[in-house]
Design an enzyme around this catalytic site. Structure first.
Site, PDB file in Angstrom:
ATOM      1  N   HIS A 129       2.094   1.092  -1.737  1.00  0.00           N
ATOM      2  CA  HIS A 129       1.869   0.976  -0.295  1.00  0.00           C
ATOM      3  C   HIS A 129       3.212   0.843   0.411  1.00  0.00           C
ATOM      4  CE1 HIS A 129       0.423  -1.484   3.346  1.00  0.00           C
ATOM      5  NE2 HIS A 129       0.138  -0.225   3.572  1.00  0.00           N
ATOM      6  N   CYS A 153       0.911  -8.691  -0.655  1.00  0.00           N
ATOM      7  CA  CYS A 153       1.402  -8.340   0.687  1.00  0.00           C
ATOM      8  C   CYS A 153       0.272  -7.845   1.571  1.00  0.00           C
ATOM      9  CB  CYS A 153       2.505  -7.295   0.572  1.00  0.00           C
ATOM     10  SG  CYS A 153       4.052  -8.000   0.014  1.00  0.00           S
ATOM     11  N   HIS A 154      -0.506  -6.838   1.073  1.00  0.00           N
ATOM     12  CA  HIS A 154      -1.569  -6.285   1.908  1.00  0.00           C
ATOM     13  C   HIS A 154      -2.869  -6.093   1.142  1.00  0.00           C
ATOM     14  CE1 HIS A 154       2.378  -4.896   3.494  1.00  0.00           C
ATOM     15  NE2 HIS A 154       1.890  -5.473   4.571  1.00  0.00           N
ATOM     16  N   GLY A 155      -2.978  -6.693  -0.063  1.00  0.00           N
ATOM     17  CA  GLY A 155      -4.264  -6.740  -0.761  1.00  0.00           C
ATOM     18  C   GLY A 155      -4.592  -5.561  -1.644  1.00  0.00           C
TER      19      GLY A 155
END
Lengths: 189, 418, 269
Positions: A129, A153-155
């Site tokens: 990502h 960080c963002h799953g």
């Protein structure tokens, strides 16, 4: 003083064009070192390839080493983790391609295409990502739903073959070019 | 001479830019149509060569700064890493170090040309003064730059020169400590010298712009030293001087390349390939060749403060040249007496350079070099403060030609006779 | 032995000072370097690969006991313009050296017996120095510091010929009246004639060359000087070949520009 002006004109033009062209070629050739000096130096290239001893890594354990400035995940998988990776239908994956630098781009993300020897995973530990380092899931401390990795960080969630299953990451974790020098020693890069 | 522009944009693109920023017009007027005396010789090509040198030094310098580390523990090794590991790093480094020598060689020829042809005289005094300012900035830049590799000569040269400030009474030691950022040359000094070495070339570029601008107001001088009187005296800068400058620049680059590729350490000192050691002083501390004449002057005076004053005075004197020369005639071609003193001055500078390169107690044919340096220093000062004013008044110059055109086109024999 | 060294050092320094003081009779300025040819001399010179490999052997087996080679990395051994080892050979050479290891999982850098932990060298590493710091180097060499050799040919006036002269200059006889201070050895090619390097270091047959070349002192010195010249200037061959291309190009361009210049100015006079 004025020879046939036509001849003098073309002769002068030829010289101008020839000298100008040669000067331009020289300038272009001189430009290359200025550009190439920014490419990785011999010192950086010497670190482009590392060797790692994997004999001490037990099933269920991950060791992280540094390779080309990135974390490299060396994970010894348990038989259960290997079986879980094999049981997945590749065509249903968000990223069905192997993303293995040692294979053609079109190779599918089967477990066999993600590891040379099934019990050892070698993956670049950079979330596809935005580049954070995902956290490994262990039986003692599970991370995410797929037993692989969870990027905090963002799953993004990866499975036991490092393939993306859920979350914003678009690609599977990248497999670097590597080979077995012996049963206990791998060379990466 | 500056006057109304004759620029006529040829393409729509040129016109669009020119309406918004008169850059095409500026280029046209300064580089294309600029009326230049038709008799400029090889010595007039060095201005263009110097501009090339400045660009080369900045380009290679910026590249080197991508890899260089300005820390006393790492600097020497970072330079070796550039030489060994960075792609073409050896080429960048050798171009930069030899480029500095080429830059000074060109600037000395350019300055001697100015002295010989009276290019500093009215109305060109400011061009000369800006030029001396550029020269001073060049020396500072070169001094800072030589410290950066942090070899033995880098460190000890910096120590000797910064210690000169301690000669100033009362405040000298304070100034030296302020320059060092420490109690001696060290890491703090290295870091600030790197910063200044990066800064100064861009200041030089700015002063060069002023220097060329001032030149374009008055127009070029020429080997005859007489004014341009009519358009027959000049040719447009392009193609006459663009092609001439290109040819001589190519020869200069050829000369430069011989050193870069086949004798890259000719101008250097082997001691600078030894890492700086504050506890071990080299047997002979020597600056780079282009600073040797001043070094010789400094060492020829046994008193520290007076030695510094004599050395600094030699450079300050250069600023005053336009007012020291009393002659009505510009060019030494028509000044038979001055011409001889000029060449003696050139020889004097070479002698000073030689004295600076030898150790303090050296002697030649039994005569200690320090006495030779003293004599040469006296002649240096005498040339500017006595000879320039006096010879200008007492000399009988030769008859000047009627015009440049007449000299070049009419009577070619006059042009050939120096 | 230690006591002798401890006494020799101050005595040697004092004696050395007395002997080299200019007021005394003998001028101990070093002799001019020997006139010797090297394959890399001149604008077209290149390094003799076999000589580089033999010189490397001399460095490794003799010189590296005292002298470091800080700026040479193992990956330099297989690069173009160098000794011409293969990557595998360079890797093997690297692996034969023990370098200090990074801290282990407990943060220790010493093992249970207090010995520094080590790891095998890799291509990315530089040659490790024989001593960990300057003080250890001096303590092991009678107070003298053996200089690093990776820059020595560039750092000495006379270059490779100087290194050759020093290496072959140990077996000359001092002139009558010249007293070699204790702790130093006579070598007239060294400034002051008294060098800290023992004259037993580089002798005939100190190495057995793997290519069968006879290992006379001159041969060993010539080979090690060649190797050290490469160590100082690893890019020499690339520099000279690029130089040839650049000079030829510039000569041709100068010719063209000269013709253009003459043509443009032909009508101006």
């Amino acid at each position: 003083m004025t020879a046939t002006t036509h001849d003098a004109g073309t002769r002068r033009d030829f010289l101008y064009v020839a000298s100008g062209a040669m000067g331009a070629v020289g300038a272009a050739a001189a430009l290359w070192p200025f550009i190439d000096q920014m490419n990785p130096s011999a010192a950086a290239l010497a670190l482009a390839s590392i060797e790692a001893d994997i004999s001490a890594i037990v099933p269920g354990q991950q060791v992280v080493v540094k390779w080309r400035g990135h974390p490299l995940f060396l994970r010894r998988r348990t038989p259960a983790e290997i079986a879980a990776a094999n049981a997945v239908d590749v065509s249903s994956l968000p990223d069905p391609l192997a993303y293995n630098d040692g294979l053609p781009d079109s190779a599918p993300a089967t477990d066999a295409n993600r590891a040379i020897k099934a019990d050892m995973l070698v993956l670049i530990g950079v979330c596809t990502h935005l580049g954070c380092t995902p956290t490994v899931s262990t039986p003692a401390a599970p991370q995410g739903d797929y037993g692989g990795w969870l990027c905090h960080c963002h799953g993004s969630q990866y499975d036991t073959a490092g393939r993306i299953r859920k979350g914003p990451a678009p690609r599977n974790l990248e497999v670097p070019p590597y080979s077995y020098l012996t049963n206990t020693r791998i060379k990466v890069g | 001479m500056s006057g109304p522009s004759t620029y006529n944009p040829k393409s729509g693109f040129e016109k669009w830019i020119d309406q918004r920023l008169p850059l095409p017009r500026l280029l046209h007027d300064t580089v294309h149509t600029f009326p230049t005396p038709r008799n400029l010789n090889i010595w007039y090509t060095f201005g263009g060569i110097l501009a090339f040198c400045l660009v080369v030094q900045i380009l290679t310098g910026v590249v080197l700064a991508m890899h260089y580390v300005a820390n006393a523990n790492l600097a020497f090794d970072s330079v070796e890493s550039i030489m060994r590991d960075v792609n073409y790093g050896w080429l960048m480094r050798y171009i930069h170090s030899n480029g500095a020598s080429m830059f000074f060689l060109a600037v000395y020829i350019h300055m001697f040309r100015g002295l010989y042809y009276g290019s500093y005289k009215n109305p060109r005094e400011l061009i000369w003064i800006l030029g001396v300012l550029i020269y001073l900035l060049m020396m500072a830049t070169a001094f800072f730059g030589y410290v950066l590799p942090w070899g033995q000569m880098s460190f000890w040269g910096a120590t000797v020169i910064t210690n000169l400030f301690t000669a100033i009474p009362l405040i000298g030691k304070g100034i030296a400590v302020w320059l060092w950022g420490d109690f001696a040359v060290g890491d703090a000094t290295l870091n600030r010298f790197f910063s200044l070495h990066y800064l100064l070339p861009f200041i030089i570029a700015g002063v060069v712009v002023l220097h060329i601008w001032a030149l374009h107001v008055t127009g070029n001088n020429n080997p005859l030293g007489i004014d341009v009187k009519s358009p027959q005296d000049t040719v447009p800068f392009h193609p006459y001087y663009t092609v001439k400058d290109a040819f001589y620049l190519c020869l200069f680059v050829l000369f430069f390349a011989v050193f870069v590729f086949y004798a890259p350490n000719f101008f250097g000192n082997p001691d600078n390939y030894i890492k700086a050691n504050p506890l071990v002083t080299p047997t002979d501390i020597v600056p780079e060749w282009y600073l040797l004449p001043y070094y010789a002057m400094l060492r020829s005076i046994p008193n520290k403060l007076i030695g510094v004053i004599v050395m600094a005075g030699a450079i300050v004197t250069l600023f005053l040249v336009p007012w020291l020369d009393t002659s009505r005639v510009r060019s030494c071609r028509f000044r038979p007496l001055m011409k001889q003193f000029f060449w003696a001055f050139v020889v004097c500078c070479v002698i000073l350079g030689y004295c600076g390169s030898q150790s303090v107690d050296a002697a030649i044919a039994g005569i200690p070099l320090v006495w030779l340096a003293r004599l040469a220093s006296i002649y240096y000062y005498a040339f500017f403060w006595l000879i320039l004013p006096i010879v200008g008044l007492i000399e009988t110059p030769r008859k000047l030609p009627a015009s440049i055109a007449q000299s070049v086109l009419g009577d070619s024999a006059a042009a050939a006779a120096e | 032995m230690r006591l002798q060294l401890a006494l020799a050092l101050p005595l040697g320094l004092v004696a050395g000072f007395l002997v080299s003081a200019p007021a005394f009779a003998i001028d101990t300025t070093r002799l001019p370097v020997k006139s010797v040819d090297f394959s890399f001399d001149g604008p077209f010179g290149t390094y003799d690969r076999a000589a580089l490999q033999r010189g490397f052997q001399v460095y490794k087996e003799v010189c590296s006991t005292c002298h470091s080679l800080d700026h040479i990395a193992f990956h330099d051994l297989d690069e173009a313009g160098g000794p011409g080892f293969t990557e595998a050979q360079a890797k093997a050479i690297a692996a034969s050296y023990k370098l200090p290891a990074d801290p282990d999982d407990k943060g220790d850098i010493f093992d249970d017996k207090g010995v520094r932990l080590t790891r095998a060298g890799t291509l990315a590493d530089s040659f490790p120095p024989p001593f960990p710091n300057e003080e250890a180097a001096r303590a092991n060499n009678g107070g003298k510091l053996p200089p690093d050799l990776s820059m020595i040919v560039k750092a000495r006036d006379g270059g490779a010929a100087y290194v050759y002269s020093i290496a072959t200059g140990f077996h000359e006889t001092p002139p009558a009246g010249f007293k070699v201070p204790d702790g130093t050895y006579y070598n007239p090619y060294f400034e002051g004639w008294a060098i800290g390097m023992p004259n037993t270091a580089l002798v005939a047959n100190a190495v057995t060359y793997s290519d069968g070349t006879k290992a006379t002192i001159e041969q060993e010195a010539h080979d090690v000087a060649t190797f050290l010249a490469w160590a100082s200037d690893t890019k020499m061959e690339q520099r000279k070949s690029m130089g040839l291309a650049v000079l030829v190009f510039l000569v041709v361009l100068s010719g063209l520009l000269f013709a253009a210049y003459r043509k443009v100015w032909k009508d101006a006079h």
